[in-house]
Write an enzyme that holds these catalytic residues in place. Structure first.
Site, short mmCIF file in Angstrom:
data_model
loop_
_atom_site.label_atom_id
_atom_site.label_comp_id
_atom_site.label_asym_id
_atom_site.label_seq_id
_atom_site.Cartn_x
_atom_site.Cartn_y
_atom_site.Cartn_z
N LYS A 61 87.20 40.05 43.02
CA LYS A 61 86.63 38.81 43.56
C LYS A 61 86.70 38.76 45.08
O LYS A 61 85.83 38.19 45.72
CB LYS A 61 87.35 37.59 42.97
CG LYS A 61 86.96 37.28 41.54
CD LYS A 61 87.37 35.84 41.20
CE LYS A 61 87.06 35.51 39.75
NZ LYS A 61 87.54 34.15 39.39
N LYS A 78 76.09 42.88 30.23
CA LYS A 78 76.57 41.69 29.55
C LYS A 78 75.64 40.50 29.76
O LYS A 78 75.07 40.36 30.84
CB LYS A 78 77.96 41.32 30.10
CG LYS A 78 79.11 41.67 29.17
CD LYS A 78 80.45 41.44 29.82
CE LYS A 78 80.99 40.04 29.62
NZ LYS A 78 82.40 39.93 30.07
N LYS A 97 75.41 34.37 33.20
CA LYS A 97 74.77 33.18 33.76
C LYS A 97 74.08 33.49 35.08
O LYS A 97 73.24 32.73 35.53
CB LYS A 97 75.79 32.06 33.96
CG LYS A 97 76.79 32.36 35.07
CD LYS A 97 77.72 31.19 35.30
CE LYS A 97 78.92 31.57 36.14
NZ LYS A 97 78.63 31.81 37.56
#
Ligand code: TRP
Length: 348
Positions: A119, A202, A205
């Site tokens: 991240k 995958k 969103k």
């Protein structure tokens, strides 16, 4: 110190990030399992808005996403009566315990966390301290309730290991058997749902194509249309799962069918062996619409009355705090803090 509070036998805690656009992957991978667990266990489910602000958030958007995620959980079948459902920031004990855990966890432990490295990316110096200590807050979420079992996906296993290290570190530091070492609750039935446009990535969103995913808010027409447009190959379905190898799109659609039907891949294939997608897709669309469209309808209904969602979360927060407050009082006492916090009796 007075005697320790009795250890809960089996208590489930799990958290979910307030991101908009929850989709079929979130449902089949996690949420559906949370729904099942509430039948057998005391279950506490939390929308983790404190974790959300470890990266930049627009305040209005954060409020909206928190409500949306709460609405999807309720629409999917989490009962705010049987379970405890709330948003993290409403229960101050999470932050309180996180501070104590920041003083238990070592830099060396946190430096190993792969999610922080991902991240933070290249610009590590610019990552927030909150992002770095994200896992100590997660440990606090779980241990503020002395939860014994935590349903998590593969990506959160390392954080759960760290939670165990922190629990053990606390117990050792203070010479108490206070915190349980929580176990991951892994599901045999968790389904890894892939993009409808590319069976190798995958369902996400953030995929630019809305056709790549089925959102929990999609209505019947949209669900059917996305399945009709899903990428496939020209071959018929095999009679056994070995025949799906090297056919990621076929594998994905059969996996979704099996999950939605509460069945397994082998029995789906034994029903559809030798048939092409011209037959399989309409069957899948019908099943998906039957299972998912009512959830979308319920979600839209809930979101039309945001005040009601807020009230449900506020009630959940009160019930969560009832469980967490005595635990944190006892932590404060064990640590040696004087004051209103240590209600469990005078320390030595
Ligand atoms: N980190 C988890 C995720 O991103 C969310 C989370 C926060 C969580 N606190 C938790 C999960 C406690 C399980 C238990 O998915």
């Amino acid at each position: 110190m007075t005697s320790l509070l009795p250890m809960p036998e089996k208590r489930i805690f799990s958290g979910i990030q307030p991101t908009g656009n929850l989709h079929l992957g979130n449902y089949l991978g996690a949420i559906r399992n949370w729904v099942t667990l509430q039948d057998d266990f005391e279950s506490i489910y939390c929308v983790v808005d404190l974790h959300a602000i470890t990266v930049a958030q627009d305040p209005q958007q954060l409020r909206q996403s928190t409500r949306e995620v709460a609405a999807s959980l309720i629409a999917a079948g989490i009962s705010p009566e049987r379970s405890v459902l709330f948003n993290q920031s409403s229960v101050p004990q999470h932050s309180q315990l996180a501070w104590v855990f920041n003083c238990i966890a070592r830099l060396g432990w946190l430096n190993r966390m792969t999610q922080f490295k991902e991240k933070a990316g290249k610009n590590r110096e610019n990552a927030t301290v909150g992002l770095y200590s994200y896992p100590t807050l997660m440990a606090a979420d779980i241990l503020a309730y002395r939860a014994t079992h935590v349903p998590v996906g593969e990506d959160q296993k390392q954080h759960l290991e760290l939670t165990r290290d922190i629990a053990q570190g606390f117990n050792q530091t203070y010479g108490v058997e206070f915190f349980p070492l929580p176990e991951p609750q892994i599901f045999g039935s968790a389904t890894r749902v892939m993009s409808l446009r590319d069976g190798n990535s995958k369902m996400s969103k953030s995929d630019a194509s809305d056709n790549s995913r089925i959102n929990m808010t999609d209505d019947a027409d949209l669900i059917a249309q996305k399945i009709r447009k899903a990428k496939t190959d020209p071959d018929a379905l095999p009679s056994e799962s070995a025949g799906l190898e090297g056919r990621p799109e076929a594998q994905n659609l059969v996996g979704i069918f099996a999950a939605l039907a509460d069945s397994d891949v082998e029995s789906v294939l034994s029903d559809f062996a030798g048939r092409g997608f011209g037959e399989f897709k309409p069957a899948l669309a019908e099943l998906a619409v039957a299972k998912l469209a009512p959830m979308g309808d319920r979600m839209r209904e809930l979101l039309a009355n945001p005040g009601d969602i807020d009230a449900v979360l506020a009630d959940g927060a009160l019930r969560a705090e009832e469980i967490a407050a005595p635990i944190i009082d006892q932590v404060n006492d064990i640590v040696g803090f004087l004051g209103a916090g240590s209600k469990s009796g005078p320390g030595s």
